[in-house]
Design a protein around this motif. Structure first.
Motif, PDB file in Angstrom:
ATOM      1  N   ASN A   1       0.798  -1.676   0.147  1.00 21.77           N
ATOM      2  CA  ASN A   1       0.029   0.048  -0.599  1.00 21.77           C
ATOM      3  C   ASN A   1       0.957   1.076  -0.458  1.00 21.77           C
ATOM      4  N   VAL A   2       0.579   1.809  -1.165  1.00 18.51           N
ATOM      5  CA  VAL A   2       1.284   3.271  -0.381  1.00 18.51           C
ATOM      6  C   VAL A   2       0.465   4.381  -0.874  1.00 18.51           C
ATOM      7  N   GLU A   3       1.089   5.004   0.642  1.00 23.53           N
ATOM      8  CA  GLU A   3      -0.289   6.106   1.578  1.00 23.53           C
ATOM      9  C   GLU A   3       0.027   7.283   0.517  1.00 23.53           C
ATOM     10  N   GLY A   4      -1.154   7.570   0.120  1.00 24.41           N
ATOM     11  CA  GLY A   4      -1.098   8.912   0.027  1.00 24.41           C
ATOM     12  C   GLY A   4      -1.149   9.169  -2.302  1.00 24.41           C
ATOM     13  N   LEU A   5      -1.240   8.042  -3.386  1.00 19.30           N
ATOM     14  CA  LEU A   5      -0.943   6.998  -3.874  1.00 19.30           C
ATOM     15  C   LEU A   5      -1.759   8.650  -4.493  1.00 19.30           C
ATOM     16  N   SER A   6      -3.010   7.920  -4.417  1.00 20.94           N
ATOM     17  CA  SER A   6      -4.412   8.420  -5.021  1.00 20.94           C
ATOM     18  C   SER A   6      -4.964  10.181  -4.925  1.00 20.94           C
ATOM     19  N   GLN A   7      -4.226  10.514  -3.836  1.00 21.93           N
ATOM     20  CA  GLN A   7      -3.029  12.044  -3.721  1.00 21.93           C
ATOM     21  C   GLN A   7      -2.812  12.597  -4.611  1.00 21.93           C
ATOM     22  N   PHE A   8      -1.869  11.832  -4.780  1.00 18.12           N
ATOM     23  CA  PHE A   8      -0.988  12.226  -5.437  1.00 18.12           C
ATOM     24  C   PHE A   8      -0.770  12.196  -7.050  1.00 18.12           C
ATOM     25  N   THR A   9      -2.103  11.204  -8.146  1.00 19.10           N
ATOM     26  CA  THR A   9      -2.185  10.965  -8.880  1.00 19.10           C
ATOM     27  C   THR A   9      -3.483  12.469  -8.985  1.00 19.10           C
ATOM     28  N   ARG A  10      -3.757  12.408  -7.809  1.00 22.54           N
ATOM     29  CA  ARG A  10      -4.939  13.200  -8.267  1.00 22.54           C
ATOM     30  C   ARG A  10      -4.347  14.466  -8.257  1.00 22.54           C
ATOM     31  N   ALA A  11      -3.685  15.462  -7.264  1.00 24.88           N
ATOM     32  CA  ALA A  11      -2.542  16.307  -8.064  1.00 24.88           C
ATOM     33  C   ALA A  11      -2.144  16.423  -9.144  1.00 24.88           C
TER      34      ALA A  11
ATOM     35  N   LYS B   1      -3.657  -2.498 -15.505  1.00 24.60           N
ATOM     36  CA  LYS B   1      -2.839  -1.384 -15.114  1.00 24.60           C
ATOM     37  C   LYS B   1      -3.986   0.200 -15.058  1.00 24.60           C
ATOM     38  N   THR B   2      -3.544  -0.251 -13.968  1.00 21.62           N
ATOM     39  CA  THR B   2      -4.165   1.014 -13.273  1.00 21.62           C
ATOM     40  C   THR B   2      -3.138   2.369 -12.959  1.00 21.62           C
ATOM     41  N   GLN B   3      -4.009   3.785 -12.443  1.00 21.60           N
ATOM     42  CA  GLN B   3      -3.239   4.387 -12.373  1.00 21.60           C
ATOM     43  C   GLN B   3      -3.074   3.994 -10.280  1.00 21.60           C
ATOM     44  N   ASN B   4      -3.993   3.662 -10.177  1.00 23.67           N
ATOM     45  CA  ASN B   4      -3.952   3.717  -8.402  1.00 23.67           C
ATOM     46  C   ASN B   4      -3.682   2.484  -7.989  1.00 23.67           C
ATOM     47  N   TYR B   5      -3.741   1.325  -9.524  1.00 21.39           N
ATOM     48  CA  TYR B   5      -2.864   0.026  -8.204  1.00 21.39           C
ATOM     49  C   TYR B   5      -2.289  -0.546  -9.737  1.00 21.39           C
ATOM     50  N   ALA B   6      -1.165  -2.186  -8.917  1.00 23.93           N
ATOM     51  CA  ALA B   6      -0.780  -3.217  -9.607  1.00 23.93           C
ATOM     52  C   ALA B   6      -2.268  -3.879  -9.190  1.00 23.93           C
ATOM     53  N   ALA B   7      -1.967  -5.087 -10.627  1.00 21.24           N
ATOM     54  CA  ALA B   7      -2.916  -6.595  -9.900  1.00 21.24           C
ATOM     55  C   ALA B   7      -2.018  -7.004 -11.426  1.00 21.24           C
ATOM     56  N   VAL B   8      -1.834  -8.392 -10.560  1.00 22.16           N
ATOM     57  CA  VAL B   8      -1.666  -9.680 -11.811  1.00 22.16           C
ATOM     58  C   VAL B   8      -2.821 -10.294 -11.437  1.00 22.16           C
ATOM     59  N   ARG B   9      -3.336 -10.918 -12.007  1.00 26.73           N
ATOM     60  CA  ARG B   9      -4.729 -12.045 -12.298  1.00 26.73           C
ATOM     61  C   ARG B   9      -4.044 -13.154 -13.332  1.00 26.73           C
TER      62      ARG B   9
ATOM     63  N   TYR C   1       9.727   0.100  -7.343  1.00 28.42           N
ATOM     64  CA  TYR C   1       8.317   0.824  -7.963  1.00 28.42           C
ATOM     65  C   TYR C   1       8.973   2.106  -6.742  1.00 28.42           C
ATOM     66  N   ARG C   2       8.811   1.923  -5.317  1.00 29.27           N
ATOM     67  CA  ARG C   2       8.932   3.040  -4.362  1.00 29.27           C
ATOM     68  C   ARG C   2       9.681   4.128  -5.621  1.00 29.27           C
ATOM     69  N   GLU C   3      11.418   3.260  -6.049  1.00 26.48           N
ATOM     70  CA  GLU C   3      11.735   4.384  -7.091  1.00 26.48           C
ATOM     71  C   GLU C   3      11.579   5.055  -8.334  1.00 26.48           C
ATOM     72  N   SER C   4      10.501   4.370  -8.732  1.00 25.05           N
ATOM     73  CA  SER C   4       9.997   5.138 -10.050  1.00 25.05           C
ATOM     74  C   SER C   4       9.226   6.221  -9.572  1.00 25.05           C
ATOM     75  N   ILE C   5       8.807   5.781  -8.439  1.00 22.32           N
ATOM     76  CA  ILE C   5       7.697   7.077  -8.048  1.00 22.32           C
ATOM     77  C   ILE C   5       8.117   8.152  -7.276  1.00 22.32           C
ATOM     78  N   ASN C   6       9.506   7.981  -6.337  1.00 24.76           N
ATOM     79  CA  ASN C   6      10.017   8.642  -5.932  1.00 24.76           C
ATOM     80  C   ASN C   6      10.819   9.655  -6.871  1.00 24.76           C
ATOM     81  N   ARG C   7      11.187   9.286  -8.263  1.00 24.99           N
ATOM     82  CA  ARG C   7      11.682  10.356  -9.104  1.00 24.99           C
ATOM     83  C   ARG C   7       9.964  11.019 -10.635  1.00 24.99           C
ATOM     84  N   ILE C   8       9.019  10.197 -10.698  1.00 26.84           N
ATOM     85  CA  ILE C   8       8.180  10.604 -11.001  1.00 26.84           C
ATOM     86  C   ILE C   8       7.810  12.024  -9.768  1.00 26.84           C
TER      87      ILE C   8
END
Length: 154
Positions: free
Chosen positions: A9-19, A69-77, A140-147
């Motif tokens: 769980n990435v706390e604040g990811l949905s707020q980040f994508t909204r921003a 593929k979504t903006q707020n989560y990744a999943a494997v089906r 993933y953390r590194e990617s989000i921090n870079r973005i």
């Protein structure tokens, strides 16, 4: 970022994508979506590779693994209408025939902690999550921090 069992769980990811949306930064929103997909896709590929060394049924079931593929989560089906046996291939079976053999060629049950098997659930997807999860979360953390740094420089 907190990990809870099989989920991160990435706390604040949905707020980040909204921003990002409010700022009109479409490119960064797409980068978040792509980062989600890369993590899920790497996990699916690794699980398929793990299944390659298992039974024919498990190899076949693993071909149904796919990343979403979504903006707020990744999943494997896992699974499809054409492969209704995938959950049995991943978790095994408790059901036995009259001779005591496990039903329909499934492996022994590895579905939960109540089966007496302490190694954790699953044969190919869940063991891959346990083996590669921390590494994938770090990537993933590194990617989000870079973005974040590129989208909102200080």
């Amino acid at each position: 970022m907190a990990t809870e069992g099989l989920a991160g769980n990435v706390e604040g990811l949905s707020q980040f994508t909204r921003a990002l949306a409010r700022a009109g930064n479409v490119g960064a929103r797409q980068e978040v979506k792509d980062a989600n997909f890369r993590v899920a896709d790497k996990l699916a590929d690794s699980a398929k590779a793990k299944a390659a060394g298992l039974s024919r049924q498990q190899r076949s079931a693993a071909t149904s693994l796919r990343a979403t593929k979504t903006q707020n989560y990744a999943a494997v089906r896992l699974g499809s209408a054409r492969k209704p046996y995938t959950m049995g291939a991943e978790f095994g079976s408790l059901r036995r025939t009259r001779t005591g053999a496990i039903a329909r060629g499934f492996q022994p049950w590895r579905g939960n902690q109540f089966s007496g098997w302490a190694g954790g659930p699953g044969y190919f997807l869940h063991p891959t999550i346990r083996e590669k999860g921390e590494q994938l979360i770090a990537e993933y953390r590194e990617s989000i921090n870079r973005i974040m740094a590129e989208a909102f420089p200080e």
